[in-house]
Motif scaffolding. Structure first.
Motif, PDB file in Angstrom:
ATOM      1  N   GLN A  74      60.217  93.647  33.741  1.00  0.00           N
ATOM      2  CA  GLN A  74      58.942  93.356  34.213  1.00  0.00           C
ATOM      3  C   GLN A  74      58.019  94.818  34.296  1.00  0.00           C
ATOM      4  O   GLN A  74      57.022  94.969  33.729  1.00  0.00           O
ATOM      5  CB  GLN A  74      58.740  92.899  35.653  1.00  0.00           C
ATOM      6  CG  GLN A  74      57.454  92.741  36.148  1.00  0.00           C
ATOM      7  CD  GLN A  74      57.431  92.093  37.641  1.00  0.00           C
ATOM      8  OE1 GLN A  74      58.253  92.037  38.196  1.00  0.00           O
ATOM      9  NE2 GLN A  74      56.259  91.957  38.303  1.00  0.00           N
TER      10      GLN A  74
ATOM     11  N   ARG B  54      51.746  96.931  28.408  1.00  0.00           N
ATOM     12  CA  ARG B  54      50.471  96.551  28.318  1.00  0.00           C
ATOM     13  C   ARG B  54      49.637  97.697  28.636  1.00  0.00           C
ATOM     14  O   ARG B  54      48.444  97.757  27.941  1.00  0.00           O
ATOM     15  CB  ARG B  54      50.389  95.275  29.578  1.00  0.00           C
ATOM     16  CG  ARG B  54      49.174  94.744  29.667  1.00  0.00           C
ATOM     17  CD  ARG B  54      49.258  93.704  31.083  1.00  0.00           C
ATOM     18  NE  ARG B  54      49.486  94.519  31.881  1.00  0.00           N
ATOM     19  CZ  ARG B  54      48.453  95.012  32.667  1.00  0.00           C
ATOM     20  NH1 ARG B  54      47.372  95.034  32.687  1.00  0.00           N
ATOM     21  NH2 ARG B  54      48.745  95.428  33.914  1.00  0.00           N
ATOM     22  N   ARG B  55      49.851  98.415  29.646  1.00  0.00           N
ATOM     23  CA  ARG B  55      48.852  99.576  29.910  1.00  0.00           C
ATOM     24  C   ARG B  55      48.783 100.417  28.676  1.00  0.00           C
ATOM     25  O   ARG B  55      47.564 100.995  28.302  1.00  0.00           O
ATOM     26  CB  ARG B  55      49.405 100.162  31.234  1.00  0.00           C
ATOM     27  CG  ARG B  55      49.352  99.305  32.538  1.00  0.00           C
ATOM     28  CD  ARG B  55      50.032  99.928  33.525  1.00  0.00           C
ATOM     29  NE  ARG B  55      49.543 101.350  33.835  1.00  0.00           N
ATOM     30  CZ  ARG B  55      50.324 102.010  34.871  1.00  0.00           C
ATOM     31  NH1 ARG B  55      51.399 101.654  35.464  1.00  0.00           N
ATOM     32  NH2 ARG B  55      49.774 103.183  35.088  1.00  0.00           N
TER      33      ARG B  55
ATOM     34  N   ASP C 171      54.888  95.654  31.887  1.00  0.00           N
ATOM     35  CA  ASP C 171      53.724  96.269  32.401  1.00  0.00           C
ATOM     36  C   ASP C 171      53.222  97.710  31.755  1.00  0.00           C
ATOM     37  O   ASP C 171      51.950  97.815  31.481  1.00  0.00           O
ATOM     38  CB  ASP C 171      53.787  96.389  34.020  1.00  0.00           C
ATOM     39  CG  ASP C 171      52.358  96.601  34.626  1.00  0.00           C
ATOM     40  OD1 ASP C 171      51.559  96.069  34.604  1.00  0.00           O
ATOM     41  OD2 ASP C 171      52.397  97.916  35.066  1.00  0.00           O
TER      42      ASP C 171
END
Length: 305
Positions: free
Chosen positions: A179, A186-187, A183
């Motif tokens: 996870q 994605r950032r 994340d």
């Protein structure tokens, strides 16, 4: 007579010394003395220093008033979002009333330890996993309040409660790692897209400025050539700018074109109309069929069509 008096004096002195030794007590600075006379609690609490009690009648109990650091064993529980965890903590407390700590509870340290373990299991069941990992200050305050409420009547004050460690299953650790990686990815993509957007806006502004001044494009080309030429292990291919050709074409005078010789006039008579001839269908003329005759045995001839 004198000897008897001396003997009596020595005996009294010896008894006095023995009594003083039996009655003398020393209470340290960080302690308080609680006196029980024939099993009854004396109202006064002896402070630090030298004090006297009645031998064989009074019993002095010393209570430590320092802050006690008590580790809470790791407790296993299920969080509100159904995740099995093991949580351990540490409790800081101190005695504020020595008489209550001895009279109202049998062993105040053991009582605080059991209350801390029970409260820790209770706080695990009421919290989510994210709260245990990131919102520990709120959980520490709730845990301190749960332990401090019953311990006030024991003469004990809870100074601070801290959750030390949260142990997770290996599968949950791998899931959280995936996870976190997703994340981060994605950032990173969002930051890269934002950078591309800003760069495109700046490039559009630069293109607008260069379109007004064509010489700016040439200067930019020369700067690029200088930057590439700094690398000694590179091969530089310099394209010839089209704008320079257009500039030279506009600057050069146009030469006069030579006169072409006149061509002789040729009169062409109109052609007579030609009648179109329709093609005739060709029919194949087959010769008529000739009769065939077969001689019979009697010399007659039979015709066969």
């Amino acid at each position: 007579m004198v000897e008897e008096l001396v003997t009596a004096g020595v005996t009294l002195a010896s008894v006095g010394v023995v009594y003083a030794m039996a009655a003398a007590r020393v209470v340290k600075q960080y302690e308080r003395g609680v006196v029980f006379r024939l099993g009854r609690l004396r109202p006064e609490v002896r402070g630090a220093g030298f004090t006297m009690v009645v031998p064989f009648v009074d019993k002095l109990r010393k209570v430590n008033m320092q802050i006690v650091t008590m580790p809470v064993p790791a407790q296993e529980g299920i969080t509100r979002d159904n995740v099995t965890v093991r949580v351990d903590a540490v409790v800081y407390f101190k005695v504020i009333d020595a008489a209550d700590a001895l009279v109202k509870v049998e062993d105040y340290k053991f009582a605080v330890s059991q209350m801390a373990q029970t409260s820790l299991r209770s706080i695990i069941g009421k919290s989510d996993l994210d709260d245990l990992l990131s919102n520990r200050e709120k959980l520490n305050q709730g845990l301190e309040l749960m332990i401090d409420s019953p311990s006030i009547g024991w003469g004990v004050q809870i100074d601070r409660v801290e959750i030390k460690d949260v142990s997770l299953p290996e599968t949950m650790k791998r899931s959280m790692a995936r996870q976190a990686e997703a994340d981060r990815e994605r950032r990173a993509r969002i930051i890269n897209a934002d950078a591309e957007l800003q760069a495109s806006k700046k490039l559009a502004e630069a293109a607008g400025v260069m379109s007004e001044q064509p010489a700016a494009l040439q200067l930019r080309l020369l700067q690029t050539v200088v930057a590439v030429a700094a690398e000694k292990n590179s091969t530089l291919v310099l394209p010839f700018p089209v704008e320079l050709l257009r500039f030279l074409e506009r600057a050069a005078p146009a030469p006069a074109a030579p006169a072409a010789p006149a061509a002789p006039a040729v009169s062409v008579a109109p052609a007579a109309p030609v009648a179109a001839v329709a093609p005739q269908p060709v029919q194949e003329q087959l010769p008529p069929a000739e009769p065939q005759s077969d001689p019979d045995s009697d010399g007659s001839i039979s015709r066969q069509d």
